[in-house]
Design a protein around this motif. Sequence first.
Motif, PDB file in Angstrom:
ATOM      1  N   THR A 177       0.889  -1.055  -0.001  1.00 30.42           N
ATOM      2  CA  THR A 177       0.006   0.063  -0.174  1.00 30.42           C
ATOM      3  C   THR A 177       1.048   1.261  -0.162  1.00 30.42           C
ATOM      4  N   GLU A 178       2.033   1.439   0.819  1.00 34.01           N
ATOM      5  CA  GLU A 178       2.737   2.612   0.777  1.00 34.01           C
ATOM      6  C   GLU A 178       3.231   2.653  -0.335  1.00 34.01           C
ATOM      7  N   ASP A 179       3.871   1.841  -0.928  1.00 35.35           N
ATOM      8  CA  ASP A 179       4.561   1.865  -2.210  1.00 35.35           C
ATOM      9  C   ASP A 179       3.480   2.454  -3.410  1.00 35.35           C
ATOM     10  N   ALA A 180       2.223   1.730  -3.309  1.00 34.35           N
ATOM     11  CA  ALA A 180       1.051   2.308  -4.255  1.00 34.35           C
ATOM     12  C   ALA A 180       1.026   3.967  -3.965  1.00 34.35           C
ATOM     13  N   VAL A 181       1.014   4.151  -2.816  1.00 36.56           N
ATOM     14  CA  VAL A 181       0.857   5.833  -2.640  1.00 36.56           C
ATOM     15  C   VAL A 181       1.823   6.522  -3.152  1.00 36.56           C
ATOM     16  N   ASN A 182       3.224   6.218  -2.883  1.00 34.12           N
ATOM     17  CA  ASN A 182       4.209   6.512  -3.419  1.00 34.12           C
ATOM     18  C   ASN A 182       4.220   6.935  -5.086  1.00 34.12           C
ATOM     19  N   THR A 183       3.617   5.674  -5.858  1.00 32.55           N
ATOM     20  CA  THR A 183       3.525   5.586  -7.157  1.00 32.55           C
ATOM     21  C   THR A 183       2.617   6.692  -7.806  1.00 32.55           C
ATOM     22  N   TRP A 184       1.350   6.687  -6.857  1.00 35.26           N
ATOM     23  CA  TRP A 184       0.232   7.705  -7.156  1.00 35.26           C
ATOM     24  C   TRP A 184       0.846   9.073  -7.002  1.00 35.26           C
ATOM     25  N   ILE A 185       1.552   9.429  -6.227  1.00 36.16           N
ATOM     26  CA  ILE A 185       1.874  10.860  -5.804  1.00 36.16           C
ATOM     27  C   ILE A 185       2.881  11.177  -6.964  1.00 36.16           C
ATOM     28  N   ASN A 186       3.864  10.504  -7.350  1.00 38.12           N
ATOM     29  CA  ASN A 186       4.840  10.539  -8.224  1.00 38.12           C
ATOM     30  C   ASN A 186       4.147  10.617  -9.800  1.00 38.12           C
ATOM     31  N   LYS A 187       3.353   9.862 -10.120  1.00 40.80           N
ATOM     32  CA  LYS A 187       2.746   9.772 -11.331  1.00 40.80           C
ATOM     33  C   LYS A 187       1.985  11.492 -11.500  1.00 40.80           C
ATOM     34  N   VAL A 188       1.167  11.780 -10.609  1.00 40.00           N
ATOM     35  CA  VAL A 188       0.681  12.847 -10.673  1.00 40.00           C
ATOM     36  C   VAL A 188       1.582  14.134 -10.873  1.00 40.00           C
ATOM     37  N   ASN A 189       2.670  14.113  -9.804  1.00 36.54           N
ATOM     38  CA  ASN A 189       3.628  15.301  -9.876  1.00 36.54           C
ATOM     39  C   ASN A 189       4.571  15.313 -11.053  1.00 36.54           C
ATOM     40  N   ASP A 190       4.618  14.280 -11.795  1.00 32.95           N
ATOM     41  CA  ASP A 190       5.841  13.874 -12.920  1.00 32.95           C
ATOM     42  C   ASP A 190       5.660  14.869 -13.952  1.00 32.95           C
ATOM     43  N   PRO A 191       6.145  15.627 -14.490  1.00 28.92           N
ATOM     44  CA  PRO A 191       6.213  16.625 -15.744  1.00 28.92           C
ATOM     45  C   PRO A 191       6.188  16.099 -16.934  1.00 28.92           C
ATOM     46  N   ARG A 192       6.784  14.627 -16.862  1.00 31.04           N
ATOM     47  CA  ARG A 192       7.228  14.022 -17.912  1.00 31.04           C
ATOM     48  C   ARG A 192       5.966  13.106 -18.292  1.00 31.04           C
ATOM     49  N   SER A 193       4.877  13.222 -17.568  1.00 34.94           N
ATOM     50  CA  SER A 193       3.551  12.249 -17.733  1.00 34.94           C
ATOM     51  C   SER A 193       2.884  12.756 -18.917  1.00 34.94           C
ATOM     52  N   GLY A 236       1.040  19.139  -1.536  1.00 39.08           N
ATOM     53  CA  GLY A 236       0.169  20.376  -2.107  1.00 39.08           C
ATOM     54  C   GLY A 236       0.027  20.125  -3.574  1.00 39.08           C
ATOM     55  N   ALA A 237       1.123  19.817  -4.371  1.00 39.34           N
ATOM     56  CA  ALA A 237       0.788  19.357  -5.715  1.00 39.34           C
ATOM     57  C   ALA A 237      -0.379  18.396  -6.059  1.00 39.34           C
ATOM     58  N   LEU A 238      -0.325  17.484  -5.226  1.00 35.96           N
ATOM     59  CA  LEU A 238      -1.457  16.159  -5.377  1.00 35.96           C
ATOM     60  C   LEU A 238      -2.729  16.816  -5.198  1.00 35.96           C
ATOM     61  N   LEU A 239      -2.782  17.775  -4.250  1.00 34.54           N
ATOM     62  CA  LEU A 239      -4.408  18.159  -3.761  1.00 34.54           C
ATOM     63  C   LEU A 239      -4.691  19.287  -5.044  1.00 34.54           C
ATOM     64  N   HIS A 240      -3.627  19.923  -5.560  1.00 36.46           N
ATOM     65  CA  HIS A 240      -3.912  21.035  -6.606  1.00 36.46           C
ATOM     66  C   HIS A 240      -4.373  20.080  -7.838  1.00 36.46           C
ATOM     67  N   LEU A 246      -9.960  24.914  -5.774  1.00 36.52           N
ATOM     68  CA  LEU A 246      -9.640  25.181  -4.385  1.00 36.52           C
ATOM     69  C   LEU A 246      -8.298  25.384  -4.046  1.00 36.52           C
ATOM     70  N   LEU A 247      -7.240  24.996  -4.675  1.00 36.52           N
ATOM     71  CA  LEU A 247      -5.789  25.105  -4.104  1.00 36.52           C
ATOM     72  C   LEU A 247      -5.151  25.224  -5.450  1.00 36.52           C
ATOM     73  N   PRO A 248      -5.174  26.652  -5.940  1.00 39.44           N
ATOM     74  CA  PRO A 248      -4.193  27.004  -7.047  1.00 39.44           C
ATOM     75  C   PRO A 248      -2.735  26.458  -6.903  1.00 39.44           C
ATOM     76  N   LEU A 249      -1.916  26.012  -8.071  1.00 36.87           N
ATOM     77  CA  LEU A 249      -0.734  25.567  -7.754  1.00 36.87           C
ATOM     78  C   LEU A 249       0.150  26.674  -7.158  1.00 36.87           C
ATOM     79  N   ASP A 250      -0.132  28.269  -7.652  1.00 32.15           N
ATOM     80  CA  ASP A 250       0.525  29.189  -7.287  1.00 32.15           C
ATOM     81  C   ASP A 250       0.672  29.475  -5.729  1.00 32.15           C
TER      82      ASP A 250
END
Length: 297
Positions: A177-193, A236-240, A246-250
């Motif tokens: 589960t923890e590795d899944a959460v890490n993967t999820w956050i990194n996929k969301v935040n990776d600009p190479r996606s 913060g980026a994940l919530l954005h 509700l939460l601008p990246l700025d």
Amino acid sequence: MGEVQDARDVKKTVVAPAVKSFEHYDFPRAKICCSLTWLVAKAYGTESIPADLKDPFYTDQYEQEHLKPPLASLLLSADLYCRAGSMVLSSDADHPLLGHDAVVQALAQRGLYVTDQERLVTERDLRKRPLQMSAHMAMIDTLMMAYTVEMVSVEKVMACICQYSYRDPEVETPYDTEDAVNTWINKVNDPRSPTKWYMKLVPARYRKEQSSTQMVPWIPPVDNLLKDSTDGSALGALLHFYCPQLLPLDDVCLKENMTLADRLYNLQLIQDFCKDNLNGCCHFSLEDMLYASSTIK
């Protein structure tokens, strides 16, 4: 425009709440406080917590801190465990959980065993006076694990990721589960996606193809869920990503080199967001998130 951006940066780095220093941070107390606060919230619902249970501790006339007697009584009687267990384990209303042993057995049926220092916790341990706190922490930890497995299973996380991004099952399937959460956050935040993911996360002025002097924001990868979340950037980026209006990246402070004030700014931003939009689901203090001790994991 540059002056406006500079002013925003100043705001993010100067305004910071006071926190206890690392030397004065009580790790065992933090673990107990977070655990009990979570248990009470799950037992009653965030909006319906009795006033005398909102804070687990009280301070006596000698400035000594103690667990509130009503809370201690509810732990000994198993009332909190039965309430929270019924919600977490989705128990049948016609067969409610009654007593410590019923909750322990319900967890065991899901392959989750309540252990304290590698010894199975019994109802006798949970009814001891004075409280055998390590046994109660073990019970709450196991309930938390059951809740986590239900809410953030590997299958659910990967299904979410696949909505936006291609993955190689042989390479990217998380092992827990923890590795899944890490993967999820990194996929969301990776600009190479892939484009659909990237275009949603990164405002137009940050995109590489735009002829702009702005840089792509620094969002560090998460390898250790505890340690890599202490500056609030990734969260913060994940919530954005999910709530951009509700939460601008700025509003999130994104820097490669974060000061203490920057980190506290982001962590307080996350706390406030959870309070206002996620039913007060964050039960951590700023110090808990800042120091990210393994004891509160």
